[in-house]
Design a protein around this motif. Structure first.
Motif, short mmCIF file in Angstrom:
data_model
loop_
_atom_site.label_atom_id
_atom_site.label_comp_id
_atom_site.label_asym_id
_atom_site.label_seq_id
_atom_site.Cartn_x
_atom_site.Cartn_y
_atom_site.Cartn_z
N UNK A 122 -4.71 1.70 2.32
CA UNK A 122 -4.83 0.98 1.05
C UNK A 122 -6.12 0.19 0.95
N UNK A 123 -6.52 -0.42 2.07
CA UNK A 123 -7.74 -1.22 2.04
C UNK A 123 -8.96 -0.34 1.81
N UNK A 124 -8.99 0.81 2.50
CA UNK A 124 -10.11 1.72 2.30
C UNK A 124 -10.16 2.18 0.85
N UNK A 125 -8.99 2.41 0.30
CA UNK A 125 -8.92 2.83 -1.10
C UNK A 125 -9.57 1.76 -1.99
N UNK A 126 -9.25 0.52 -1.71
CA UNK A 126 -9.82 -0.57 -2.51
C UNK A 126 -11.33 -0.58 -2.39
N UNK A 127 -11.83 -0.36 -1.17
CA UNK A 127 -13.29 -0.39 -0.97
C UNK A 127 -13.93 0.75 -1.77
N UNK A 128 -13.31 1.93 -1.67
CA UNK A 128 -13.88 3.07 -2.39
C UNK A 128 -13.84 2.81 -3.90
#
Lengths: 318, 765
Positions: free
Chosen positions: B36-42
């Motif tokens: 989820x965090x990586x998704x937010x960064x992307x």
């Protein structure tokens, strides 16, 4: 060397130094060297142009010591007998009688020693080394202390016989007077215009005390590291490319004796390499015979000694 | 339009945020937060690039990104409350707000690694998403990539500050490399503003675009920057080891005392701190009441502290957790004949703690009335009950416990050495004062069995040692509390318990410290009342076949302090029935050190990198180590004369290393004067110099019959250090670095040779 003897010696030496300096203003180093050589039991050669106070230094030192003083003015016609003494036939006793020469004194002032003939010079120098005089098979002991303060004009002056190296070697140290600085010279003018300053120098010690001082100096401890250093330093003069004839083993002996006196003067019971270094140039320089290259490049013997002092490493303790 | 998007820089910014957020890994107990965090960064990168592509005014770009982030959070965590299924309406926002508040409260009390709960993941996604937004805005939109390092650093700093023992060292270079990528991408865009890049991809078009900053005409500037940056990272990692005064590399965060964090256990407050507060503040406050079937109730235990870090006792690093609803079996009691069972009905009133008081050895907990929170868990090793985010206030429960009351004979027979699994309970920190071990040996001298040693310790504390009890003990500032306690022999339960546990370890008995309550006051109706003043700490020692046995070293009467039967009178304590020579355990300190020392995290690749870097570090620091070792050796020679001579030589070496002239042809006094001329020496430095000169003159030149008080190695080293610092301070930077990394003196007497060479006759040339 006990601390009491040391303190007494330091004080007496200081008194002598002060007395001499009242006459020879602005030359504390030279005066100190003279006192050092006296305490080391050596002889001093004072070399400089005429008129800078060489004789005055010798005279004032002699007066301050309160010892017997004789002065020999060296001239080309001076004979050895004038220096050491002669046996004269006594008509009444019908025997030869010894008439002591000028060396029979505690302080012998040899003025312009290099004006005398080599024969006369060597007669004096023999007395300096041996401390005795032999005339017609009889040996006469010289007094203690016995110190020759010889003055010499630089070799270039007219009518001089330069001292041979073998004879220079017998002087423990060579001192230079140099011209006084301006203030000292002004002070000298004022002092000399009033009265004879030498008259004001009184004896601050006596022969017995000087003998005690000399004995005390012999007790100063010399560490093996200092012996090694002195030997290294003297050996280095023999290997220096600009030196034709280096310092002799006698030079090493003289250097160490002078260093002992210097340590005693500083109130120390042991010699420091600083003593050796301070005295290296006065003790060694006049013994070195330089090569032609050195003369051409105007390198003097004190320059070479200074250079050696700057580079010969101090031995660490064993 | 592509160029306006700045794809390279955008991607670099996203990567930088991702690498920096890897440092959060040790905060969580699982990796469920990562996706989820990586998704937010992307998403932040895409939103940023899109807003740049459509030339949205710069101030509006972060607003767009924020909206995107909120939408993502809504979809992920508050989807049912979203308007039209995905939009963050007021209801969804309120929901998110609530979740955030819960998450923050959770984060406040939890200790790393925290469970990957939904709310904490929300915090991670939201927080790191915000960082990604900031990095994108500052680094890409505003083109200030260097400043973008600040939010990145924040992401890195949080776990580094919170996680005990620091984060793994390789996370720092990883985070920095991400940031370097951003810098490099920005430099590339700079160069491109001047036209197509010539060295690489000549086809790439870029409109000449005026930029206010000084552009670099070299197309490879980015690559060069990257190289320089990488070198800088490596240097930053290695240099701290090479700088005197920084004994520990900077990336190793101190594992020392951190007030407020009691360790890895469920304790959110230092157990000792709360204990002491209870003892001092309001001793009469009633904490709990209990009834028990046990004939002579012992103490109630809250938490067991088994790790001594040199300053305080802490709970163990990674306790196993068992739900409190599950019963624990009996401890290994092969050596005890008489095992009773008892039940304890405990009603807690005014105790707000993350532990439940239970007797030893508790086995089954049944809630009385309201069910216990499922977050309560057993620590089966310590047999204590704790939890995260829970409070013991008003809890009521029954505990079934095994009563272990070993006889003296049983204790005396327990001579087997502890199994390897108990080695942590024998571990003593290296920094521990040697006085303690010596004292422990003295006190237990002649005691043959572990029990005899334990008894000797208890008797010493309560009787022989002349200790007294006081809660008002102030350790003088700067003094080691432990040494101070052993010196003054006055303290309170925590110090007695902790010190006895340490001494027990020193004589080979596994030990731990337990915090809890003494038995309390028995009322007329058979109920025990425990007050705040019953708060107590005591040691438990381990005996083979019997397990953990408590002792009472605190010499204090009242407040329920009792001696267990087996240490009540000392008639036969030191007369073992039959010595068992074969099995008398040896003090185990050497055995303990070996297996524990090698323990460390990381698989083979990490090990490889660590080994390579360690090798590199050793290479870089080798000259320094050699020089330091040589100095140490030189200055600690037993013969004072040799020592002084060596110190003098080392001074010369040091001074030349720093680029100052120092000739062995100089007399000590000359050398000192010469150094004084080159380096302006302060008063203390001159004094140190004078001392060294005096000593070397004494050693070299004074008569050997002359006695002088030889300086100790420490004195010599101190003076040497003072002068080295002076030489260091005044030296030019390059020499200071060289003096450490490649000291000239390392290659032997370069000193005398060079001084000889420098003084070769120049006359006549």
């Amino acid at each position: 060397m006990t601390s009491e003897a040391s303190t007494a010696s330091v004080e007496a030496a200081a008194r002598v130094g002060t007395a001499v300096q009242s006459v020879i203003a602005g030359k504390p180093e030279t005066v100190r060297l003279a006192v050092t050589v006296l305490l080391a039991g050596g002889h001093l050669l004072i070399e400089d142009v005429p008129g800078v106070g060489k004789t005055m230094l010798a005279k004032s030192l002699a007066r301050a010591l309160g010892c017997s003083v004789r002065r020999i003015q060296f001239t080309p016609d001076l004979l050895p007998g004038d220096v050491v003494g002669v046996s004269v036939f006594n008509r009444e006793t019908r025997d030869f009688e010894f008439k002591p020469g000028a060396v029979f004194a505690n302080i012998v002032l040899g003025d312009e020693i290099n004006r005398a003939s080599p024969k006369t010079q060597s007669a004096l120098l023999e007395c300096m080394e041996e401390g005795q005089v032999t005339v017609d098979g009889t040996t006469y002991l010289l007094g203690r202390p016995f110190m020759v303060i010889a003055t010499q004009n630089p070799a270039e002056m007219e009518g001089t016989y330069p001292l041979p190296e073998a004879q220079r070697d017998r002087f423990m140290a060579r001192a230079h007077m140099g011209y006084p600085d301006r203030a000292s010279e002004i002070a000298m003018l004022q002092a000399h215009s009033a009265d004879e300053p030498l008259e004001s120098v009184t004896a601050v010690t006596d022969a017995a005390e000087v003998r005690a001082m000399i004995d005390a100096v012999r007790q100063v401890y010399v560490a093996p590291a200092i012996d090694a250093y002195v030997v290294d330093l003297v050996a280095a003069t023999r290997q220096h490319p600009l030196v034709r004839l280096g310092a002799s083993p006698r030079a090493a002996l003289h250097l160490l004796r002078a260093a002992r006196a210097s340590a005693a003067l500083a109130g120390r019971g042991h010699v420091l390499p600083d003593d050796v270094q301070r005295l290296a140039s006065p003790v060694l320089a006049h013994r070195l015979v330089l090569t032609t290259d050195a003369h051409l490049s105007r390198t003097t013997a004190p320059d070479i000694v200074a250079e050696l002092v700057a580079r010969v490493p101090l031995p660490a303790s064993a | 339009m592509i160029a306006r998007m700045r794809p390279a820089a955008t991607i670099a910014a996203a990567i930088a945020t991702m690498t920096a957020s890897l440092s959060v890994v040790p905060l969580f107990d699982s990796g469920r937060w990562i996706l989820p965090t990586a998704l937010a960064i992307v998403l932040m990168a895409v939103a940023g690039a899109a807003s740049r592509a459509v030339a949205l005014p710069a101030p509006l770009q972060p607003v767009l990104q924020l909206l995107a982030l909120l939408t993502l959070l809504t979809v992920m965590f508050a989807q049912p409350a979203a308007a039209w299924g995905f939009l963050p309406g007021p209801v969804a926002l309120a929901e998110l707000q609530d979740l955030t508040r819960i998450g923050l409260a959770e984060a406040e009390v939890a200790l790393a690694p925290v469970p990957t709960t939904e709310t904490l993941v929300l915090l991670s996604v939201g927080g790191i998403g915000l960082v990604a937004l900031t990095v994108d805005t500052i680094g890409v939109t505003l083109r200030l990539p260097a400043l973008a390092g600040i939010p990145l650093l924040l992401v890195f700093a949080l776990p580094a500050a919170v996680v005990r023992g620091g984060v793994p060292w390789w996370l720092l270079p990883l985070a920095v490399i991400g940031w370097l990528l951003l810098l490099a991408a920005d430099a590339r865009d700079d160069a491109r503003a001047w036209g197509p890049l010539l060295t690489r991809r000549p086809g790439a078009q870029a409109g000449p675009r005026a930029h206010p900053r000084m552009p670099r005409p070299r197309a490879s500037a980015g690559a060069a920057a990257l190289q320089v940056g990488l070198v800088a990272v490596v240097v930053a990692l290695l240099l701290p080891t090479a700088i005197p005064g920084l004994s520990e590399p900077v990336w190793v965060s101190p594992s020392g005392d951190r007030p407020g964090i009691g360790g890895d256990g469920p304790v959110s407050v230092d157990p000792f701190a709360s204990l002491r507060r209870d003892l001092v503040d309001n001793p009469e406050r009633e904490v709990l009441r209990y009834r028990t079937t046990a004939p002579s109730p012992g103490y109630l235990r809250l938490v067991a502290l088994d790790t001594f870090d040199g300053v305080t006792w802490r709970p163990s690093e990674a306790p196993i957790r068992v739900p409190v609803t599950e019963p624990l079996g009996p401890p290994d009691l092969a050596g005890v004949a008489d095992i009773g069972e008892s039940t304890w009905d405990v009603r807690i009133s005014d105790l707000d703690n993350a532990q439940l008081p239970v007797p030893y050895a508790g086995s089954v907990i049944t809630p009385a009335g309201e069910a216990l929170d499922e977050r309560w868990t057993w620590d089966p090793q310590a047999r204590t009950v704790g939890g995260v985010g829970v409070s013991s206030r008003d809890a009521a429960y029954a505990v079934a416990a095994y009563d272990i009351d070993p006889t003296r004979a049983e204790l005396r027979a327990a001579t087997k050495r502890a199994p390897d699994s108990l080695l942590p309970y024998l571990q003593l920190p290296d920094t521990l004062s040697p006085t303690l071990a010596t004292l422990a040996d003295e006190v237990t001298a002649g005691a043959q069995t572990p029990y005899a040693r334990a008894r000797a310790l208890v008797d010493w504390f309560t009787d022989d040692g002349g200790f007294s009890y006081s809660t008002n003990v102030v350790t003088p500032p700067g003094a080691d509390p432990l040494e101070s306690f052993l010196e003054e022999r006055i303290g309170y339960c925590q110090q007695f318990a902790g010190t006895m546990a340490l001494m027990a370890r020193a004589v080979g008995i596994p030990s731990r410290v337990v915090v809890g309550f003494t038995g309390g006051r028995l009322t007329d109706d058979g109920e025990y009342v425990v007050q705040a003043r019953n708060a107590h700490a005591w040691p438990e020692l381990w005996f083979a076949g019997i397990g953990w046995v408590w002792f009472e070293p605190t010499p204090r009467i009242g407040a329920g302090v009792v001696q267990p039967d087996y240490s009540r009178d000392r008639v036969d304590s030191d007369t073992p029935e039959a010595p068992v020579p074969d099995e008398v355990p040896q003090p185990q300190a050497p055995d303990v050190a070996a297996p524990v020392a090698g323990a460390g995290p990381g698989g083979p690749p990490t090990l490889l990198i660590v080994a390579a870097l360690a090798g590199l570090a050793v290479l870089v620091t080798l000259p320094m180590i050699i020089v330091a070792w040589r100095r140490r050796r030189r200055t600690s020679r037993t013969d004072a004369r040799v020592r002084i001579e060596a110190t003098w030589r080392d001074l010369g070496d040091s001074v030349t290393d720093f680029g100052w002239a120092w000739s062995r042809a100089q007399t000590p006094r000359e050398a000192a004067n010469s150094l004084g001329r080159q380096v302006t020496l302060g008063e203390s430095e001159r004094a140190a110099m004078r001392r060294l000169v005096w000593w070397i003159e004494q050693v070299r030149y004074a008569p050997p019959t002359m006695e002088f008080i030889a300086p100790s190695p420490a004195e010599l080293r101190a003076d040497l250090a003072v002068l080295r610092r002076a030489a260091d301070r005044a030296a030019v930077r390059s020499r200071r670095v060289r003096a450490r990394l490649a000291p000239a003196s390392l290659w032997g007497g370069g000193l005398s040779e060079s001084s000889l060479e420098g003084a070769r006759p120049t006359a006549g040339v």
